[in-house]
Design a protein around this motif. Structure first.
Motif, short mmCIF file in Angstrom:
data_model
loop_
_atom_site.label_atom_id
_atom_site.label_comp_id
_atom_site.label_asym_id
_atom_site.label_seq_id
_atom_site.Cartn_x
_atom_site.Cartn_y
_atom_site.Cartn_z
N SER A 21 18.32 25.56 49.91
CA SER A 21 18.79 26.85 49.38
C SER A 21 19.58 26.69 48.09
N LEU A 22 20.15 25.52 47.87
CA LEU A 22 20.96 25.30 46.66
C LEU A 22 20.19 24.58 45.55
N MET A 23 18.92 24.27 45.81
CA MET A 23 18.15 23.51 44.82
C MET A 23 17.47 24.45 43.82
N PRO A 24 17.05 23.91 42.67
CA PRO A 24 16.40 24.75 41.66
C PRO A 24 15.10 25.37 42.19
N ALA A 25 14.69 26.47 41.57
CA ALA A 25 13.52 27.22 42.02
C ALA A 25 12.25 26.38 42.03
N ASP A 26 12.15 25.43 41.13
CA ASP A 26 10.90 24.66 41.02
C ASP A 26 10.95 23.34 41.79
N ALA A 27 11.93 23.18 42.65
CA ALA A 27 12.12 21.88 43.31
C ALA A 27 11.51 21.86 44.70
N SER A 28 11.21 20.66 45.14
CA SER A 28 10.84 20.42 46.53
C SER A 28 11.91 19.53 47.15
N VAL A 29 11.88 19.38 48.45
CA VAL A 29 12.92 18.62 49.13
C VAL A 29 12.29 17.72 50.19
N LEU A 30 12.86 16.53 50.36
CA LEU A 30 12.43 15.62 51.42
C LEU A 30 13.65 15.15 52.20
N THR A 31 13.46 14.93 53.49
CA THR A 31 14.50 14.28 54.29
C THR A 31 14.47 12.78 54.02
N VAL A 32 15.58 12.25 53.54
CA VAL A 32 15.68 10.80 53.35
C VAL A 32 15.98 10.12 54.68
N GLU A 33 16.96 10.66 55.40
CA GLU A 33 17.38 10.06 56.67
C GLU A 33 18.30 11.04 57.37
N TYR A 34 18.46 10.84 58.66
CA TYR A 34 19.52 11.54 59.40
C TYR A 34 19.97 10.69 60.57
N LYS A 35 21.13 11.07 61.09
CA LYS A 35 21.70 10.44 62.27
C LYS A 35 22.04 11.58 63.22
N ILE A 36 21.64 11.44 64.47
CA ILE A 36 21.88 12.51 65.44
C ILE A 36 22.53 11.94 66.70
N ASN A 37 23.58 12.60 67.15
CA ASN A 37 24.17 12.33 68.46
C ASN A 37 23.75 13.42 69.42
N LEU A 38 23.16 13.01 70.54
CA LEU A 38 22.75 13.95 71.58
C LEU A 38 23.89 14.00 72.59
N VAL A 39 24.63 15.11 72.64
CA VAL A 39 25.90 15.10 73.37
C VAL A 39 25.87 15.85 74.70
N ALA A 40 24.82 16.61 74.95
CA ALA A 40 24.70 17.31 76.24
C ALA A 40 23.24 17.70 76.44
N PRO A 41 22.82 17.85 77.69
CA PRO A 41 21.45 18.30 77.93
C PRO A 41 21.22 19.67 77.28
N ALA A 42 20.06 19.86 76.68
CA ALA A 42 19.75 21.10 75.97
C ALA A 42 19.13 22.08 76.95
N LYS A 43 20.00 22.68 77.74
CA LYS A 43 19.56 23.54 78.83
C LYS A 43 19.88 24.99 78.53
N GLY A 44 18.87 25.84 78.52
CA GLY A 44 19.15 27.24 78.25
C GLY A 44 17.90 28.01 77.86
N GLN A 45 18.12 29.26 77.47
CA GLN A 45 17.01 30.13 77.12
C GLN A 45 16.64 30.01 75.64
N GLU A 46 17.53 29.40 74.86
CA GLU A 46 17.31 29.35 73.42
C GLU A 46 18.07 28.16 72.83
N LEU A 47 17.52 27.61 71.77
CA LEU A 47 18.25 26.64 70.94
C LEU A 47 18.66 27.33 69.65
N VAL A 48 19.86 27.04 69.17
CA VAL A 48 20.30 27.51 67.85
C VAL A 48 20.74 26.31 67.05
#
Lengths: 173, 173, 173, 173
Positions: free
Chosen positions: D87-114
Motif C-alpha cells: 500500500s505504501l509502494m509506488p504505483a508502478d511497483a511490484s512486491v515480493l516476500t523476502v522472508e518471514y518468521k512466524i510464531n504459532l501461539v495457540a490453536p486456530a480454532k473458530g469460525q473465522e481467521l483475521v
C-alpha cells in the motif's frame, strides 16, 4: 490475549503477574547480569509484561563509524524482551532465550539506545515477545531494529547465583 | 544452487567469486572492524561463500557464569555469515545485514567460539546465508547456535573508510 | 552435536532414535494429516532426524503464474522439518511447531516440490530443525526456500486421533 | 518512524502513501490472487500501511481436528503484511516476500481467521512489516500467530498479468 495489542509499557489491561514482587525480581536479575552493566545499560521501566532498557553511547559499544554496534542493538533488545517475559513468570522460575529474529532497519546513530520489550503471548512453558529498539538523537527517537523472540520458562530454578540461568545465556532443555 | 548443500568451507564446486581478490577484500574489511578486534575475534578461513571466525575466551566476552555471552555468540555468527556473503559480492560493493534469526541451542561453554558462515543463495541484491556457532572445549566442538540471515549488497560503495558501510552496521536502503 | 553437520538424509553417524519404530510412526502420522493428502504430498524418505516430502504440481497448489504458491512451499517445509524432529521423539510423544523462519529465494517453478528437513539439535523439550525446499524442473533441482524451525515435544500425547495433536497445528503449552 | 507505534489500522499519523490510489491498487492485486480467492479470503480493510484480511472457516482450510491449518494461518498473515507494505509502494511497483518468521501461539480454532498486517519500517527497496493473526470464536478474538516479515519493492513492474509478480510468489532479485 488482550495484551497482544497493548502499546509498550501501558499497564491498563495488562496481565496480572503471578509474582507480586515481579519488579524487584526483574531488577535483581538485571543487576546480576555482568553483561548489561559491562555495556552500561540501565533498566529504566518495569511493568507487567513490559520492560525498557536504556544504553548511553560510549566508544565501547560503537563500531568504527560512531554508531551503536549491531551486536549491542541485538543484545539490549534480547534483554528487554527477555525481562518482559520474565516479569510474568513464577517467582521461582528462570528464563532462557530459545531464539529470536531481528530486522535491523536503520543505523543506530545517537546519544542513547532505548529497547522496549513486551509480551505478546505468555505461556506456562513458552512465552513469545517482541522488542523495538530506538536510537535517540537530540531527544528524537528513530526505530533502528525490531525483534520477535521465544523464551522458555524453567520452573524451580530461581534466577540467582550460583545456580541460576539467566537471559543472555542459552540452552536447549 | 549447488552451494546450497556444500558443507562449510569446502571449495570444490563452490561458486566462482566475481572478485578474484575476494579473500584480501574480506580480510581488509574484517581488520577495519573495530568490534571484531575489540572482542578478540580472528578471521581464520575465507573461501568463496564461506568464512570462519574464531574467538578465544576472555572475561570481556563472558556472562556471569563463565560462558560466552549470547550477544557475543550472535555477533560473531552475524559476522561470519555476513563475510561469507560479502566474499561473493563485486569488488566495489558494500554489504549490510538486513535481518537474521538465531536459535541458541546450548550454553556456549569452552575455551573458544567458532562461527562458520556460508552462502545458501547469492543474489545481485539480496544474499541468504546460514551460520553455525560452536563452543570448543578441550578440542571438542559443541553446537551452541544456528543462524539464518539476509544480506543486502550495496554496489558502488566500496567497504573502506571513511565512507564505507560494513557488516555490523545496518540500514534500510 | 555430530548431526549438526550431516547432509540431509545421510544415516551414517546420525542420531539413534529412541523409538525403533520411528519410520512407521512418522508414516502413520503423515497419513492421518488431511492437509498433506489434500495437497497431494507424499512422504518419500524417512531416516533418523531426516525426512523428505514430495509434492507434484497441480493447479490447486499453484498461484496465477503457474508456480507453486508460497504458502504451499512453507507448508511442506514445515512438515518435512517437523517430521524430521518427530522421528527422534519418544513413541508416546506428540509434536507442535513453535515457530519457523523462511527465506523465499527463488520462484517455485517446476513439476514437483521436494522438501528435505533435518534435525540440527534434538532436545527433550525443544528441537531445532532446518529444511530446504527445491523446485524440480526437468529433473533439475533449484533451491526455492530455506527454513529454520523450533519444535516442542509433548510427551504422553501419542499422535493419533482423536486426541492427538500434529504438525501443522500449533499451540503454546 | 511514527508508524512503528501505530496500532493496527489506525490512520491518524500514518504515513502518506506515494500512490493516492493505493486502496484500489491493493484491492485489484488481491482480486487477481488466485490463492486468496481459492481459500475464500476477503480483503476487509485497507489503510496506508495497514491491511486486514478475513477468512471464514470451511473444511478446505482445516486440518483433521477442525482447526484452521497452520499453513493457511501463515499464508493469510503473509498476505496481510505483504499488502500493508504494498500500500505504501509506488504505483508502478511490484512486491515480493523476502522472508518471514512466524510464531504459532495457540490453536486456530473458530469460525473465522483475521490477519492484520502493518508496516513497521517502509523503505525504497526493503520494507519491514508485522502481522497478527487471530481466530474468531463466537465473536471473541484469540491471537493464534505473530509474524515479522521483510518485503522487497520491484519498481517499474506493475503488479498485473501477465508480467507482474505478486505477493505469495517469491524470488531473489
Amino acid at each position: 490475549m488482550r495484551n497482544a495489542r497493548l502499546p509498550p509499557l501501558e499497564t491498563n489491561g495488562a496481565p496480572v503477574p503471578s509474582d507480586p514482587d515481579f519488579a524487584a525480581r526483574v531488577s535483581g536479575s538485571f543487576a546480576r547480569q555482568g553483561a548489561m552493566s559491562h555495556l552500561g545499560a540501565r533498566l529504566t521501566k518495569v511493568a507487567p509484561g513490559a520492560v525498557e532498557i536504556r544504553l548511553p553511547y560510549r566508544s565501547e559499544v560503537a563500531q568504527q563509524h560512531g554508531f551503536f554496534h549491531g551486536g549491542v542493538v541485538a543484545t539490549i533488545g534480547d534483554s528487554a524482551a527477555g525481562y518482559a517475559g520474565y516479569s510474568l513468570m513464577p517467582a521461582d522460575a528462570s528464563v532462557l532465550t530459545v531464539e529470536y529474529k531481528i530486522n535491523l532497519v536503520a543505523p543506530a546513530k545517537g546519544q542513547e539506545l532505548v529497547a522496549r520489550g513486551r509480551v505478546v503471548k505468555p505461556g506456562r512453558t513458552l512465552t513469545v515477545t517482541v522488542a523495538e529498539i530506538f536510537a535517540v538523537e537530540q531527544g528524537r527517537e528513530t526505530l533502528c531494529a525490531v525483534m520477535q523472540q521465544t523464551l522458555i520458562c524453567l520452573p524451580g530454578r530461581a534466577d540467582g547465583p550460583p545456580s541460576g540461568q539467566v537471559i543472555g545465556e542459552s540452552g536447549n532443555p
